[in-house]
Design an enzyme around this catalytic site. Structure first.
Site, PDB file in Angstrom:
ATOM      1  N   HIS A 106       0.845  -1.199   0.000  1.00 25.81           N
ATOM      2  CA  HIS A 106       0.000   0.000   0.000  1.00 25.81           C
ATOM      3  C   HIS A 106       0.886   1.257   0.000  1.00 25.81           C
ATOM      4  O   HIS A 106       0.384   2.360   0.217  1.00 25.81           O
ATOM      5  CB  HIS A 106      -0.862   0.054   1.266  1.00 25.81           C
ATOM      6  CG  HIS A 106      -1.897  -1.031   1.379  1.00 25.81           C
ATOM      7  ND1 HIS A 106      -2.726  -1.386   0.346  1.00 25.81           N
ATOM      8  CD2 HIS A 106      -2.263  -1.808   2.430  1.00 25.81           C
ATOM      9  CE1 HIS A 106      -3.556  -2.344   0.772  1.00 25.81           C
ATOM     10  NE2 HIS A 106      -3.287  -2.614   2.021  1.00 25.81           N
ATOM     11  N   ARG A 128     -10.013   2.753  -5.946  1.00 21.31           N
ATOM     12  CA  ARG A 128     -11.466   2.615  -5.935  1.00 21.31           C
ATOM     13  C   ARG A 128     -12.068   3.957  -5.561  1.00 21.31           C
ATOM     14  O   ARG A 128     -11.403   4.765  -4.905  1.00 21.31           O
ATOM     15  CB  ARG A 128     -11.818   1.561  -4.868  1.00 21.31           C
ATOM     16  CG  ARG A 128     -13.258   1.198  -4.747  1.00 21.31           C
ATOM     17  CD  ARG A 128     -13.435   0.182  -3.621  1.00 21.31           C
ATOM     18  NE  ARG A 128     -14.773  -0.379  -3.639  1.00 21.31           N
ATOM     19  CZ  ARG A 128     -15.237  -1.241  -2.738  1.00 21.31           C
ATOM     20  NH1 ARG A 128     -14.457  -1.643  -1.741  1.00 21.31           N
ATOM     21  NH2 ARG A 128     -16.462  -1.711  -2.814  1.00 21.31           N
TER      22      ARG A 128
HETATM   23  P1  A3P Z   1     -16.632  -4.085   0.430  1.00 22.16           P
HETATM   24  O1  A3P Z   1     -16.265  -3.853   1.855  1.00 22.16           O
HETATM   25  O2  A3P Z   1     -17.182  -2.841  -0.221  1.00 22.16           O
HETATM   26  O3  A3P Z   1     -17.519  -5.253   0.228  1.00 22.16           O
HETATM   27  P2  A3P Z   1      -9.217  -5.218  -0.060  1.00 22.16           P
HETATM   28  O4  A3P Z   1      -9.128  -6.532  -0.736  1.00 22.16           O
HETATM   29  O5  A3P Z   1      -8.351  -4.165  -0.688  1.00 22.16           O
HETATM   30  O6  A3P Z   1      -9.064  -5.330   1.410  1.00 22.16           O
HETATM   31  O7  A3P Z   1     -10.687  -4.685  -0.363  1.00 22.16           O
HETATM   32  C1  A3P Z   1     -11.805  -5.326   0.183  1.00 22.16           C
HETATM   33  C2  A3P Z   1     -13.038  -4.951  -0.636  1.00 22.16           C
HETATM   34  O8  A3P Z   1     -13.007  -5.694  -1.869  1.00 22.16           O
HETATM   35  C3  A3P Z   1     -14.296  -5.345   0.072  1.00 22.16           C
HETATM   36  O9  A3P Z   1     -15.288  -4.414  -0.385  1.00 22.16           O
HETATM   37  C4  A3P Z   1     -14.533  -6.740  -0.471  1.00 22.16           C
HETATM   38  O10 A3P Z   1     -15.859  -7.214  -0.320  1.00 22.16           O
HETATM   39  C5  A3P Z   1     -14.168  -6.540  -1.933  1.00 22.16           C
HETATM   40  N1  A3P Z   1     -13.805  -7.785  -2.628  1.00 22.16           N
HETATM   41  C6  A3P Z   1     -13.097  -8.836  -2.158  1.00 22.16           C
HETATM   42  N2  A3P Z   1     -12.976  -9.787  -3.088  1.00 22.16           N
HETATM   43  C7  A3P Z   1     -13.643  -9.359  -4.177  1.00 22.16           C
HETATM   44  C8  A3P Z   1     -13.897  -9.938  -5.465  1.00 22.16           C
HETATM   45  N3  A3P Z   1     -13.448 -11.127  -5.796  1.00 22.16           N
HETATM   46  N4  A3P Z   1     -14.610  -9.192  -6.344  1.00 22.16           N
HETATM   47  C9  A3P Z   1     -15.076  -7.973  -6.013  1.00 22.16           C
HETATM   48  N5  A3P Z   1     -14.876  -7.389  -4.815  1.00 22.16           N
HETATM   49  C10 A3P Z   1     -14.166  -8.069  -3.903  1.00 22.16           C
END
Ligand code: A3P
Length: 300
Positions: A106, A128
């Site tokens: 990050h 995002r």
């Molecule tokens: P939400 O909390 O809006 O549902 P990171 O992976 O950077 O920690 O981000 C997590 C976010 O990505 C979460 O969003 C999660 O639900 C979403 N996410 C995880 N896997 C995903 C996938 N395969 N496709 C789309 N979104 C996904």
């Protein structure tokens, strides 16, 4: 300076970013010791912008000749994506699985070690919409910390939001990071591929092809005809990954303290509406517009 994170734990301003103590230690070890290789692929994201999804896609695309996705022992079926593609600043040194080496971070570009900047390794960047990023972070830290300590006191939603807008969030200011990689992706398109969560949602097939071409793992026309890209997209979809036993785990941690299941919540665009008000969203939009002014980048 020291402030409190959205989780109400201390974060420190260090070389222009807000970071907590454990990540700070791993980051310094990484900066001092990591030696990049030309074939490395580094995934850079703002927290909660789809890192887990990007890790899964890049892992599956680059390992598709080693592991077919119909294999019930495919590493992504048995291991959470964060166990396969380690974060530089969370644990250092780290294990990586297979070749080419895949890592994630990050960190802002300015904080990466020289060898990453000078060798031919590639960076895939994902961000995002800040409204959904904020809301996703809020849910994540609340679930995580409440499980560790049910009586934990959090800052209010308004306080957390104001702080996010001030740039005081882990690895923030978020706009600094986004702008650095955006500029670089324009100046050195062979080095940095810039992606948005919303674009992945909109046309995952096109984005998979783009990623594969960028990494020199292009899909052949036979593969396209056989539907390989579609199969990969479905394999890495929220529906599929979040329903795998390994990703429902509440006792397995691929990132220290974080249950595997916490990386999957809703996976939708626009869930900000269920937490923050329209006027908060508009305030954030204005801020982002002002910060990105003149860059040619839009984030909504
Ligand atoms: P939400 O909390 O809006 O549902 P990171 O992976 O950077 O920690 O981000 C997590 C976010 O990505 C979460 O969003 C999660 O639900 C979403 N996410 C995880 N896997 C995903 C996938 N395969 N496709 C789309 N979104 C996904």
């Amino acid at each position: 300076p020291i402030r409190k994170s959205m989780m109400n734990t201390p974060i420190y301003l260090y070389n222009g970013i807000w970071i907590d103590e454990s990540c700070l230690k791993a980051m310094i070890a990484f900066q001092q010791n990591f030696q990049a290789q030309d074939t490395d692929i580094i995934l850079v994201t703002t927290p909660k912008s789809g890192t887990t999804w990007l890790k899964s896609l890049v892992f599956t695309i680059t390992r598709r000749f080693q592991y077919t996705i119909s294999d019930e022992n495919h590493p992504l079926v048995t291991t959470n994506p964060h166990g396969l593609v380690p974060f530089f600043e969370i644990v250092y040194p780290h294990n990586h699985v297979g070749t080419p080496r895949l890592f994630a971070t990050h960190l802002q570009y300015t904080l990466l070690p020289e060898s990453i900047k000078t060798c031919k390794c590639k960076i895939i960047y994902l961000c995002r919409n800040p409204r959904d990023t904020f809301v996703s972070t809020w849910h994540f830290v609340h679930k995580m910390k409440s499980k560790l300590d049910p009586s934990w006191q959090f800052p209010s939603l308004e306080e957390s939001f104001d702080q996010f807008c001030e740039g005081v969030s882990k690895f923030g200011p978020f706009w600094e990071q986004i702008l650095q990689y955006w500029k670089l992706s324009n100046e050195r398109p062979e080095k940095v591929l810039f992606l948005k969560y919303e674009e992945l949602k909109d046309d995952i097939i096109a984005q998979c092809k783009k990623m594969a071409d960028f990494m020199n793992f292009s899909f052949s026309s036979e593969e396209e005809n056989e539907g390989v890209i579609k199969d990969i997209a479905e394999f890495c979809s929220f529906e599929h990954l979040s329903n795998l036993e390994v990703n429902k785990q509440t006792e397995q941690h691929s990132v220290p303290w974080v249950d595997n299941g916490l990386f999957f919540r809703k996976g939708e665009i626009g869930d900000w509406k269920n937490l923050i008000t329209l006027s908060m969203a508009e305030k954030l939009d204005q801020l982002v517009e002002q910060k990105l002014q003149g860059s040619g980048l839009k984030l909504n």
